[in-house]
Design a protein around this motif. Structure first.
Motif, PDB file in Angstrom:
ATOM      1  N   ILE A 155     -31.678  44.907 -35.137  1.00 23.38           N
ATOM      2  CA  ILE A 155     -31.352  45.557 -35.932  1.00 23.38           C
ATOM      3  C   ILE A 155     -31.540  44.943 -37.875  1.00 23.38           C
ATOM      4  O   ILE A 155     -31.890  45.979 -39.133  1.00 23.38           O
ATOM      5  N   SER A 156     -32.107  44.099 -37.548  1.00 20.20           N
ATOM      6  CA  SER A 156     -32.217  43.175 -38.473  1.00 20.20           C
ATOM      7  C   SER A 156     -33.766  42.957 -39.036  1.00 20.20           C
ATOM      8  O   SER A 156     -34.279  42.680 -40.309  1.00 20.20           O
ATOM      9  N   CYS A 157     -34.582  42.609 -38.109  1.00 19.26           N
ATOM     10  CA  CYS A 157     -36.251  41.903 -38.309  1.00 19.26           C
ATOM     11  C   CYS A 157     -36.925  42.845 -37.218  1.00 19.26           C
ATOM     12  O   CYS A 157     -35.985  43.115 -36.155  1.00 19.26           O
ATOM     13  N   ALA A 158     -38.211  42.647 -36.951  1.00 17.26           N
ATOM     14  CA  ALA A 158     -38.373  43.069 -35.549  1.00 17.26           C
ATOM     15  C   ALA A 158     -38.342  42.115 -34.918  1.00 17.26           C
ATOM     16  O   ALA A 158     -37.729  41.167 -34.355  1.00 17.26           O
ATOM     17  N   ASP A 159     -38.085  42.494 -32.941  1.00 16.00           N
ATOM     18  CA  ASP A 159     -37.914  42.589 -32.250  1.00 16.00           C
ATOM     19  C   ASP A 159     -38.047  40.669 -31.372  1.00 16.00           C
ATOM     20  O   ASP A 159     -36.894  39.812 -31.056  1.00 16.00           O
ATOM     21  N   GLU A 160     -39.544  40.824 -31.800  1.00 18.76           N
ATOM     22  CA  GLU A 160     -40.312  39.473 -31.170  1.00 18.76           C
ATOM     23  C   GLU A 160     -39.747  38.225 -32.882  1.00 18.76           C
ATOM     24  O   GLU A 160     -38.915  36.982 -31.917  1.00 18.76           O
ATOM     25  N   VAL A 161     -39.320  38.603 -34.356  1.00 19.31           N
ATOM     26  CA  VAL A 161     -38.703  37.253 -34.557  1.00 19.31           C
ATOM     27  C   VAL A 161     -37.378  37.224 -34.531  1.00 19.31           C
ATOM     28  O   VAL A 161     -37.106  36.160 -34.104  1.00 19.31           O
ATOM     29  N   PHE A 162     -37.152  38.237 -34.362  1.00 17.44           N
ATOM     30  CA  PHE A 162     -35.159  37.746 -33.805  1.00 17.44           C
ATOM     31  C   PHE A 162     -35.180  37.029 -32.804  1.00 17.44           C
ATOM     32  O   PHE A 162     -34.594  36.239 -32.227  1.00 17.44           O
ATOM     33  N   ARG A 163     -36.060  37.162 -31.651  1.00 12.88           N
ATOM     34  CA  ARG A 163     -35.864  36.186 -30.282  1.00 12.88           C
ATOM     35  C   ARG A 163     -35.762  34.840 -30.638  1.00 12.88           C
ATOM     36  O   ARG A 163     -35.386  34.167 -30.228  1.00 12.88           O
ATOM     37  N   ASN A 164     -37.825  35.002 -31.889  1.00 14.28           N
ATOM     38  CA  ASN A 164     -37.615  33.687 -32.176  1.00 14.28           C
ATOM     39  C   ASN A 164     -36.730  32.985 -32.535  1.00 14.28           C
ATOM     40  O   ASN A 164     -36.615  31.500 -32.516  1.00 14.28           O
ATOM     41  N   ILE A 165     -36.152  33.789 -34.170  1.00 16.72           N
ATOM     42  CA  ILE A 165     -34.503  33.116 -34.965  1.00 16.72           C
ATOM     43  C   ILE A 165     -33.922  32.581 -33.769  1.00 16.72           C
ATOM     44  O   ILE A 165     -32.850  31.738 -34.084  1.00 16.72           O
ATOM     45  N   TYR A 166     -33.276  33.146 -32.573  1.00 12.56           N
ATOM     46  CA  TYR A 166     -32.402  33.011 -31.951  1.00 12.56           C
ATOM     47  C   TYR A 166     -33.198  31.967 -30.931  1.00 12.56           C
ATOM     48  O   TYR A 166     -31.887  30.833 -31.130  1.00 12.56           O
ATOM     49  N   ALA A 167     -34.155  31.642 -30.232  1.00  8.94           N
ATOM     50  CA  ALA A 167     -34.371  30.807 -29.906  1.00  8.94           C
ATOM     51  C   ALA A 167     -34.206  29.155 -30.501  1.00  8.94           C
ATOM     52  O   ALA A 167     -33.588  28.324 -30.098  1.00  8.94           O
ATOM     53  N   ASP A 168     -34.661  29.714 -31.687  1.00  9.62           N
ATOM     54  CA  ASP A 168     -35.028  28.898 -32.685  1.00  9.62           C
ATOM     55  C   ASP A 168     -33.462  27.803 -33.069  1.00  9.62           C
ATOM     56  O   ASP A 168     -33.235  26.591 -33.582  1.00  9.62           O
ATOM     57  N   TYR A 169     -32.320  28.591 -33.180  1.00 10.42           N
ATOM     58  CA  TYR A 169     -31.428  28.009 -34.080  1.00 10.42           C
ATOM     59  C   TYR A 169     -29.996  28.061 -32.776  1.00 10.42           C
ATOM     60  O   TYR A 169     -29.727  26.743 -32.878  1.00 10.42           O
ATOM     61  N   ASN A 170     -30.576  28.438 -31.181  1.00  7.47           N
ATOM     62  CA  ASN A 170     -30.055  27.658 -30.352  1.00  7.47           C
ATOM     63  C   ASN A 170     -30.796  26.058 -30.066  1.00  7.47           C
ATOM     64  O   ASN A 170     -29.557  24.589 -30.276  1.00  7.47           O
ATOM     65  N   SER A 171     -31.811  26.046 -30.491  1.00  5.67           N
ATOM     66  CA  SER A 171     -32.441  25.142 -30.040  1.00  5.67           C
ATOM     67  C   SER A 171     -31.835  24.270 -30.832  1.00  5.67           C
ATOM     68  O   SER A 171     -31.895  22.588 -30.755  1.00  5.67           O
ATOM     69  N   SER A 172     -32.119  24.627 -32.525  1.00  6.20           N
ATOM     70  CA  SER A 172     -31.714  23.781 -33.580  1.00  6.20           C
ATOM     71  C   SER A 172     -30.157  23.008 -33.158  1.00  6.20           C
ATOM     72  O   SER A 172     -29.901  21.147 -33.749  1.00  6.20           O
ATOM     73  N   LEU A 173     -28.683  23.279 -32.971  1.00 12.82           N
ATOM     74  CA  LEU A 173     -28.319  22.765 -32.522  1.00 12.82           C
ATOM     75  C   LEU A 173     -28.011  22.182 -31.567  1.00 12.82           C
ATOM     76  O   LEU A 173     -26.884  21.137 -31.697  1.00 12.82           O
ATOM     77  N   SER A 174     -28.730  22.319 -30.886  1.00 12.51           N
ATOM     78  CA  SER A 174     -28.739  21.429 -28.917  1.00 12.51           C
ATOM     79  C   SER A 174     -28.962  20.104 -29.335  1.00 12.51           C
ATOM     80  O   SER A 174     -28.087  19.134 -29.287  1.00 12.51           O
ATOM     81  N   LYS A 175     -30.558  20.450 -30.450  1.00 12.41           N
ATOM     82  CA  LYS A 175     -30.865  18.888 -31.474  1.00 12.41           C
ATOM     83  C   LYS A 175     -29.583  18.449 -31.578  1.00 12.41           C
ATOM     84  O   LYS A 175     -29.378  16.944 -31.879  1.00 12.41           O
ATOM     85  N   SER A 176     -28.510  18.727 -32.058  1.00 10.47           N
ATOM     86  CA  SER A 176     -27.650  18.069 -33.383  1.00 10.47           C
ATOM     87  C   SER A 176     -26.760  17.938 -32.666  1.00 10.47           C
ATOM     88  O   SER A 176     -25.705  17.564 -33.094  1.00 10.47           O
ATOM     89  N   LYS A 177     -26.364  18.584 -31.074  1.00  6.40           N
ATOM     90  CA  LYS A 177     -25.258  18.211 -30.008  1.00  6.40           C
ATOM     91  C   LYS A 177     -24.099  19.170 -30.828  1.00  6.40           C
ATOM     92  O   LYS A 177     -23.338  18.555 -31.054  1.00  6.40           O
ATOM     93  N   LEU A 178     -24.236  19.909 -31.331  1.00  8.93           N
ATOM     94  CA  LEU A 178     -23.509  20.939 -31.378  1.00  8.93           C
ATOM     95  C   LEU A 178     -23.366  22.121 -30.919  1.00  8.93           C
ATOM     96  O   LEU A 178     -24.558  22.806 -30.682  1.00  8.93           O
ATOM     97  N   ILE A 179     -22.079  23.290 -31.115  1.00 12.80           N
ATOM     98  CA  ILE A 179     -21.870  24.154 -30.336  1.00 12.80           C
ATOM     99  C   ILE A 179     -21.700  25.334 -31.361  1.00 12.80           C
ATOM    100  O   ILE A 179     -20.703  24.809 -32.072  1.00 12.80           O
ATOM    101  N   ASP A 180     -21.967  26.245 -31.578  1.00 10.25           N
ATOM    102  CA  ASP A 180     -20.818  27.352 -32.117  1.00 10.25           C
ATOM    103  C   ASP A 180     -19.929  28.496 -31.219  1.00 10.25           C
ATOM    104  O   ASP A 180     -19.630  28.062 -29.820  1.00 10.25           O
ATOM    105  N   PHE A 181     -18.839  29.294 -31.898  1.00  8.14           N
ATOM    106  CA  PHE A 181     -18.662  29.369 -31.618  1.00  8.14           C
ATOM    107  C   PHE A 181     -18.417  30.647 -30.236  1.00  8.14           C
ATOM    108  O   PHE A 181     -17.793  30.869 -28.822  1.00  8.14           O
ATOM    109  N   ASP A 182     -20.022  30.650 -30.612  1.00  7.04           N
ATOM    110  CA  ASP A 182     -20.058  32.011 -28.995  1.00  7.04           C
ATOM    111  C   ASP A 182     -20.397  30.908 -28.499  1.00  7.04           C
ATOM    112  O   ASP A 182     -19.952  31.492 -26.823  1.00  7.04           O
TER     113      ASP A 182
END
Length: 626
Positions: A155-182
């Motif tokens: 509901i915030s942006c194009a579906d494909e763009v959101f999927r890319n953002i989702y993947a990049d966000y998780n990848s960025s946290l993983s590289k830094s050995k970080l996790i969020d609350f979810d």
């Protein structure tokens, strides 16, 4: 002194083995039941303290529950496990993966990470904070529902763009050995699903599980709890499906409604005595929530036998509504009710500027439960102010860059090549492009008109004469939001300008308002002044007040204009129900027939509260025929 408990409460407290569903209506003593049952398990059933797990949703609630239990048993410490879902699950991850607090991504780190990602994709937005917040909400919803991303529509942006953002966000946290609350929830689910040995270890530790506010649970939390509770299924859940108001976070009342299907042998107790509210308040709230079809059927009865009738008032204008509210507060205060015993509840914190201004005018101190946004700091207000400042003679490059293409004039940023703008130089830059020169000439003409206007007329001219509303409409389509939500900001801003003869007077008011908000916030921190609480309906949950004012009970506000589907409307009704049941003695519901020079209809919820017995019978018959 032993607290007296009623029959239904006693039935819940004395339950020992197997699943139990405790439906706890507002003010029915659910915290008492949880703490008494915990004590009963220890003292009468000889269950070791460390085998009992009590879960609630916020750290504050968990702390309060633990402190209440310690007072009850007269001790300074306990081995009973009190905590939030995240705290309990992180404990599991800590043992399994040797994680520590440094592995949890701080909010500022998450924000910076998301900011870099959206800049990488070159996404257009005007309120960065709001856009990033919306993205995080969606990511949380996907993770909390264990949803297949290919089936999710953003509901915030194009579906494909959101999927890319989702993947990049998780990848960025993983590289830094970080996790969020979810991630804590997802990792816990994966750990317990794949490692039966670790699952058994925690099953043996947590033999009795009690969950407060169960209606707020999401799917992944529920899936983990179901695994932990096996094989005994000593799962004691307490909640109220009528108070499930966090669907946007992934909470599903259906989970609670389906609990008896998941556990056919579960015992059920209904705490139907309300110790909080006057009979008229309970009756009116019951009439309202009765209109929701997807709920457990129940009837709440008051313990109090007398009290005040609820007061519903329809004012001609929003200004009259705010004035009536201020006068009612002062009247009750003079009758001896402390301001701290009163709350003003809003559906959303946006649009609260006129209310706060009126409270300031009447010298009524207030405490903000939420961080109420300052209208004049909103990016739309900033755009309007930029237009006016340029019209007044300001030549700052930043002001021109801010609004030159709002609406689109197709002017390139490169033509503003110095800190101070000479508009003749801008026109020279486009001397060979007549179609842009025409737009620049019109822009110059519009500024000249604005220069001689009063603030109210100026906002109106920028909206409709210059075409700023057209820009907002395009922006809303791009962001997949309703343009009306952005027009609401313009309406409130324009109304705030009414009565000021010149720009300096209006800007002076803005500054005074900003300073007063700071002062009130500082006073709130000190808790020194007797003050009215201002809160959104969401943040009022769990609180109670002697007097509650529900304001702006109009269609489009409550229920909110975003609520289109039946499930959305039922959630809005539950939210209004929560707001009503915060009141102990006095409940006021106010609406305005006109808002910002536009006619406004009172909320359908008022009609449902006022419903006659004949209409109620017809509604029952209609539901019975389905």
């Amino acid at each position: 002194m032993k607290i007296q408990i009623n029959q239904a409460q006693q039935q819940a407290v004395l339950h020992k083995d197997g699943p139990m569903l405790v439906l706890a209506g507002p003010g029915s003593g659910k915290t008492l039941v949880i703490t008494e049952r915990t004590m009963n398990l220890i003292e009468r059933e000889n269950i070791p303290e460390d085998q009992i797990l009590v879960i609630t949703f916020t750290k504050a609630a968990a702390t309060e529950m633990k402190e209440r239990f310690l007072r009850m048993i007269g001790a300074k410490q306990t081995k009973v496990n009190f905590g939030t879902f995240h705290a309990i699950f992180f404990t599991m991850l800590r043992y399994a993966y040797h994680l520590n607090a440094s592995n949890i991504a701080r909010e500022d780190v998450r924000y910076h990470c998301m900011k870099e990602i959206i800049h990488h994709y070159g996404l257009e937005y005007d309120d960065e904070k709001e856009f990033i917040s919306d993205l995080f909400s969606e990511i949380s919803l996907v993770k909390g529902s264990r949803m297949d991303l290919t089936n999710y529509y953003s509901i915030s942006c194009a579906d494909e763009v959101f999927r890319n953002i989702y993947a990049d966000y998780n990848s960025s946290l993983s590289k830094s050995k970080l996790i969020d609350f979810d991630d804590m929830l997802l990792l816990s689910y994966e750990l317990l699903s794949k490692r039966k040995d670790i699952l058994k270890l925690w099953q043996d530790k947590f033999c009795y599980i009690l969950i407060d506010e169960f209606q707020d649970i999401n799917m992944v939390q529920y899936d983990i709890i179901r695994m932990l509770a096996l094989p005994q299924n000593n799962l004691f859940i307490v909640g109220d499906d009528d108070q499930s108001i966090y669907r946007f976070r992934g909470a599903k009342p259906e989970i609670m409604l389906n609990f008896p299907l998941d556990y056919p042998d579960c015992k059920r107790v209904y705490l139907d005595k309300n110790y909080r509210s006057a009979p008229a308040i309970i009756k009116a709230a019951g009439k309202l929530i009765h209109h929701n079809e997807h709920r457990f059927t129940k009837q709440i009865s008051p313990v109090k036998q007398d009290g005040n009738e609820i007061i519903i008032k329809h004012f001609n204008t929003l200004s009259e509504e705010n004035q009536g509210l201020a006068q009612e507060i002062l009247s009750l205060n003079q009758q001896g009710i402390a301001l701290s015993g009163m709350a003003i509840l809003l559906r959303t914190s946006l649009g609260s500027g006129a209310l706060i201004h009126k409270l300031m005018e009447y010298n009524i101190p207030f405490t903000m439960k939420d961080s109420l946004p300052n209208l004049f700091d909103h990016w739309i207000a900033s755009d309007i102010i930029a237009y006016i400042r340029i019209a007044m003679g300001r030549t700052d490059r930043s002001l021109y860059l801010q609004i030159i293409n709002r609406p689109k004039r197709y002017v390139n940023r490169d033509c503003f090549d110095s800190p101070e703008v000479n508009f003749d130089d801008v026109k020279d830059y486009y001397e060979d492009k007549n179609w842009i020169l025409e737009r620049l000439t019109q822009f110059e003409y519009d500024l000249g008109i604005l220069d001689g206007m009063n603030p109210y007329a100026a906002v109106n001219y920028i909206r409709r004469g210059i075409g700023y509303e057209d820009y907002l409409k395009e922006y809303a389509e791009y962001r997949k939001i309703k343009a009306e939500e952005l027009y609401d900001i313009l309406d409130e801003l324009q109304e705030s300008a009414r009565g000021f003869k010149n720009y300096d007077a209006w800007f002076g008011h803005m500054e005074a308002y900003r300073e007063e908000l700071k002062r009130q916030a500082a006073e709130s921190q000190k808790h020194r002044t007797d003050s009215v609480t201002i809160a959104t309906m969401h943040s009022s949950k769990g609180l109670e007040f002697q007097v509650v004012y529900i304001i702006d009970a109009n269609e489009g506000i409550t229920p909110h204009k975003k609520a289109v589907l039946e499930a959305d409307l039922e959630e809005e009704r539950r939210l209004f129900y929560v707001a009503m049941t915060r009141a102990r003695e006095h409940l006021y519901i106010f609406s305005a027939k006109e808002r910002y020079n536009k006619s406004s209809q009172s909320s359908r919820f008022i009609d449902e509260i006022n419903e006659t017995e004949e209409k109620k019978k017809a509604h029952n018959d209609k539901q019975g025929n389905r």
